[in-house]
Design a protein around this motif. Structure first.
Motif, short mmCIF file in Angstrom:
data_model
loop_
_atom_site.label_atom_id
_atom_site.label_comp_id
_atom_site.label_asym_id
_atom_site.label_seq_id
_atom_site.Cartn_x
_atom_site.Cartn_y
_atom_site.Cartn_z
N VAL A 1 1.10 -0.93 0.39
CA VAL A 1 -0.29 0.38 0.46
C VAL A 1 0.72 1.36 -0.32
O VAL A 1 1.12 1.54 1.12
CB VAL A 1 -1.24 0.20 1.20
CG1 VAL A 1 -2.36 1.21 1.14
CG2 VAL A 1 -1.88 -1.88 1.74
N ASP A 2 1.23 2.31 -1.02
CA ASP A 2 1.46 3.49 -0.99
C ASP A 2 1.41 4.50 -2.14
O ASP A 2 0.39 3.43 -3.26
CB ASP A 2 3.16 3.01 -1.22
CG ASP A 2 4.49 3.74 -1.11
OD1 ASP A 2 3.75 5.88 -1.48
OD2 ASP A 2 5.01 3.37 -0.20
N ILE B 1 12.33 -9.24 6.81
CA ILE B 1 10.79 -9.05 7.36
C ILE B 1 9.98 -9.16 6.86
O ILE B 1 9.01 -9.61 8.17
CB ILE B 1 11.46 -7.69 7.03
CG1 ILE B 1 12.77 -6.92 8.25
CG2 ILE B 1 9.67 -7.08 8.58
CD1 ILE B 1 12.13 -5.07 8.34
N VAL B 2 9.84 -9.73 6.05
CA VAL B 2 8.33 -10.43 5.66
C VAL B 2 8.71 -11.47 5.82
O VAL B 2 7.83 -12.73 6.33
CB VAL B 2 8.13 -10.01 3.99
CG1 VAL B 2 6.62 -10.96 3.45
CG2 VAL B 2 7.73 -8.69 3.24
N LEU C 1 0.81 -7.30 5.02
CA LEU C 1 0.42 -5.74 4.49
C LEU C 1 1.97 -5.48 4.63
O LEU C 1 2.37 -4.98 5.75
CB LEU C 1 -1.09 -5.22 5.17
CG LEU C 1 -1.56 -4.34 4.37
CD1 LEU C 1 -2.56 -4.20 4.43
CD2 LEU C 1 -0.73 -3.27 5.43
N ILE C 2 2.03 -4.17 3.76
CA ILE C 2 3.86 -3.55 3.66
C ILE C 2 2.59 -1.95 3.47
O ILE C 2 1.79 -1.85 1.91
CB ILE C 2 4.50 -3.75 2.32
CG1 ILE C 2 4.81 -6.04 3.16
CG2 ILE C 2 5.12 -2.76 2.90
CD1 ILE C 2 6.05 -5.78 1.83
N SER C 3 3.02 -1.53 4.33
CA SER C 3 2.26 0.52 4.23
C SER C 3 3.27 1.48 4.67
O SER C 3 4.03 1.50 5.35
CB SER C 3 1.13 0.66 5.03
OG SER C 3 0.40 1.41 5.17
N ASP C 4 2.81 2.29 3.19
CA ASP C 4 4.14 3.21 3.54
C ASP C 4 2.67 4.52 5.10
O ASP C 4 2.06 4.40 5.21
CB ASP C 4 3.93 4.28 1.92
CG ASP C 4 5.00 5.24 2.49
OD1 ASP C 4 5.57 5.00 2.95
OD2 ASP C 4 4.73 6.31 1.62
N ILE D 1 3.87 -4.66 8.23
CA ILE D 1 4.76 -3.70 8.12
C ILE D 1 5.09 -2.04 8.14
O ILE D 1 4.38 -1.46 6.85
CB ILE D 1 5.96 -4.29 7.00
CG1 ILE D 1 5.83 -5.61 7.33
CG2 ILE D 1 7.12 -3.93 7.37
CD1 ILE D 1 6.46 -6.44 6.75
N ILE D 2 5.33 -1.46 8.06
CA ILE D 2 5.37 -0.80 8.17
C ILE D 2 6.37 0.71 7.50
O ILE D 2 7.67 0.32 7.68
CB ILE D 2 4.84 1.31 9.33
CG1 ILE D 2 4.11 0.80 9.62
CG2 ILE D 2 5.36 2.65 8.85
CD1 ILE D 2 2.57 1.11 9.12
N ILE D 3 6.71 1.32 6.60
CA ILE D 3 8.12 1.86 5.93
C ILE D 3 7.53 3.44 5.64
O ILE D 3 6.36 3.93 5.17
CB ILE D 3 8.12 1.02 4.11
CG1 ILE D 3 6.94 1.35 3.59
CG2 ILE D 3 8.16 -0.22 4.45
CD1 ILE D 3 7.24 1.13 2.21
#
Length: 461
Positions: free
Chosen positions: A20-21, A125-126, A62-65, A90-92
């Protein structure tokens, strides 16, 4: 950040990862990295779009900005806690700070990663998030299995007295009140205690059983409350007590009537204050424990005789559950016999035999002074001795069929001119042998306490 294929060493059986970004280039780059690593990748360009996909696709990670137009990463996390609380997030971000990291973790993020990062770092990390998810799923499965194995369905009962008792148990299971379970030895008080725990909101916490009669008086305080190294002569290292070990769960105090008076006051204080002080410590530790106690003794008489504190009795007996002896629940005997036959047959590696009509009559007519434990022992013996598909009278212990006091046997004892004391000793030894040396069970069968049994077994010569 390079978009060259990373290598996490993990292909989680086509696990699905949602990226998600609102930066289309970043989404495309992460999408490629994940696909090349063997994952199924999904993409969303806003938090609202991500929520629609989560409901439809149920991704594994879920990976989110963090900073996005409209709904931020933290806003997305807050919504996900409501609709998909078990989804690892996971927050980036390119604007990393301790404050944003702490906020992300408070909202339940699995991890937090700051740009720029390498492909390998992201994929590691994933991979860890998937392993953590799998571990939590396994723990959840085991908890469900434990609840199934120790819940009410594991308690075999059809008699009105037992069904009423189980109904009462279900009513109090959700609360944290102390429960006192009373009943003769061998009636299954421990099964009821476990069912109370696994039906309660504390089922995810530990169930810690302790037999108060089995711990020497000199050690019971240390076992319950713990000690620091050097607190007494043999304290070579510090030890946490059972109250701390049971925190957020249940502490089962079996045979609480045997607890020494010197420890009763300290136990009362811990139950009331929910704080425990290990031996040798100056500070206290807060504990959150539900106490379930059990006894085969008459505690009210012990209170009247001054052997048990009245204030402790009323504290542990907020709810009292009296388990009826097996002789008062004859409707349950055929069900229990069938259950123990299947179990004993499996242990012996053969098909469970069936009792003939005469054998079943003996089993239902016998008074079972040792209760369910004695019945289980009798069935185990019968299965081992049975040489056919039918259990007959000869496969049962003689105390159940009455063969030990048949006229021929009594005449034999009389011909030996044995004193009554010798007859009692021989009978006590025979009963002890029939229960594989279990003195508590033999004492229950004979209707005496352990000390009396020990005296009857002594040979004065």
């Amino acid at each position: 950040m390079s978009v060259a294929p990373g290598n996490s060493g993990v292909n989680s059986e086509q696990a699905t990862v949602l990226v998600v970004d609102d930066d289309h280039d970043m989404v495309s780059a992460l999408h490629d990295i994940l696909r090349q690593a063997g994952y199924r990748a999904l993409s969303a360009n806003s938090g609202h779009e991500a929520l629609v996909i989560v409901k439809r696709e149920t991704p594994d990670v879920l990976i989110s900005d963090l900073r996005m137009a409209g709904m931020s990463g933290h806003g997305l996390q807050a919504e996900l806690k409501r609709i998909a609380p078990d989804l690892p997030v996971i927050i980036i971000t390119a604007f990393g700070s301790i404050q944003t990291a702490v906020e992300s973790m408070k909202l339940g993020a699995f991890d937090y990663i700051t740009k720029p990062f390498s492909n390998g770092e992201l994929l590691l990390i994933v991979s860890r998030a998937l392993e953590n998810r799998d571990l939590r799923d396994e723990v959840k499965r085991l908890r469900i299995e434990l609840a199934r194995n120790h819940g009410l369905e594991n308690i075999i009962a059809a008699s009105p007295k037992m069904t009423a008792l189980l109904s009462k148990l279900a009513q109090v299971a959700d609360s944290s009140v102390s429960v006192l379970i009373t009943g003769e030895s061998g009636t299954g008080k421990d099964l009821l205690a476990r069912a109370l725990h696994f039906l309660s909101p504390r089922r995810s916490g530990p169930f810690v059983p302790v037999n108060c009669a089995a711990i020497p008086e000199s050690l019971i305080e240390s076992e319950l409350f713990g000690h620091l190294r050097g607190a007494f002569t043999d304290a070579k290292q510090s030890k946490i007590g059972l109250f701390v070990a049971a925190s957020h769960g249940t502490l089962f105090l079996d045979e609480i009537g045997e607890m020494p008076p010197s420890v009763q006051a300290k136990l009362l204080r811990v139950i009331e204050d929910k704080r425990v002080r290990p031996l040798g410590a100056t500070g206290e530790t807060t504990v959150d424990v539900r106490v379930i106690a059990a006894t085969n003794a008459d505690l009210e008489k012990a209170v009247a005789d001054g052997r048990f504190r009245s204030d402790l009795f009323y504290r542990i007996a907020t709810v009292t559950m009296a388990v009826p002896p097996l002789r008062d629940r004859p409707e349950d005997i055929p069900l229990l016999v069938k259950h123990f036959l299947v179990r004993a047959g499996a242990e012996a590696g053969k098909a469970p035999p069936e009792p003939d009509a005469q054998t079943m009559e003996y089993l239902t007519r016998y008074r079972w002074p040792g209760n369910i434990r004695e019945l289980q022992n009798a069935i185990q013996q019968a299965v081992l001795l049975c040489s056919s598909a039918r259990i007959t009278r000869g496969d049962l212990p003689s105390r159940i069929t009455g063969d030990h006091h048949s006229p021929a046997r009594l005449e034999e004892l009389a011909s030996r001119r044995m004193a009554l004391e010798e007859v009692e000793r021989e009978y006590a030894r025979a009963v002890l042998a029939s229960v594989n040396g279990h003195r508590g069970e033999a004492a229950a069968i004979l209707g005496v306490d352990r000390k009396t049994l020990a005296r009857k077994l002594e040979d004065p010569s």
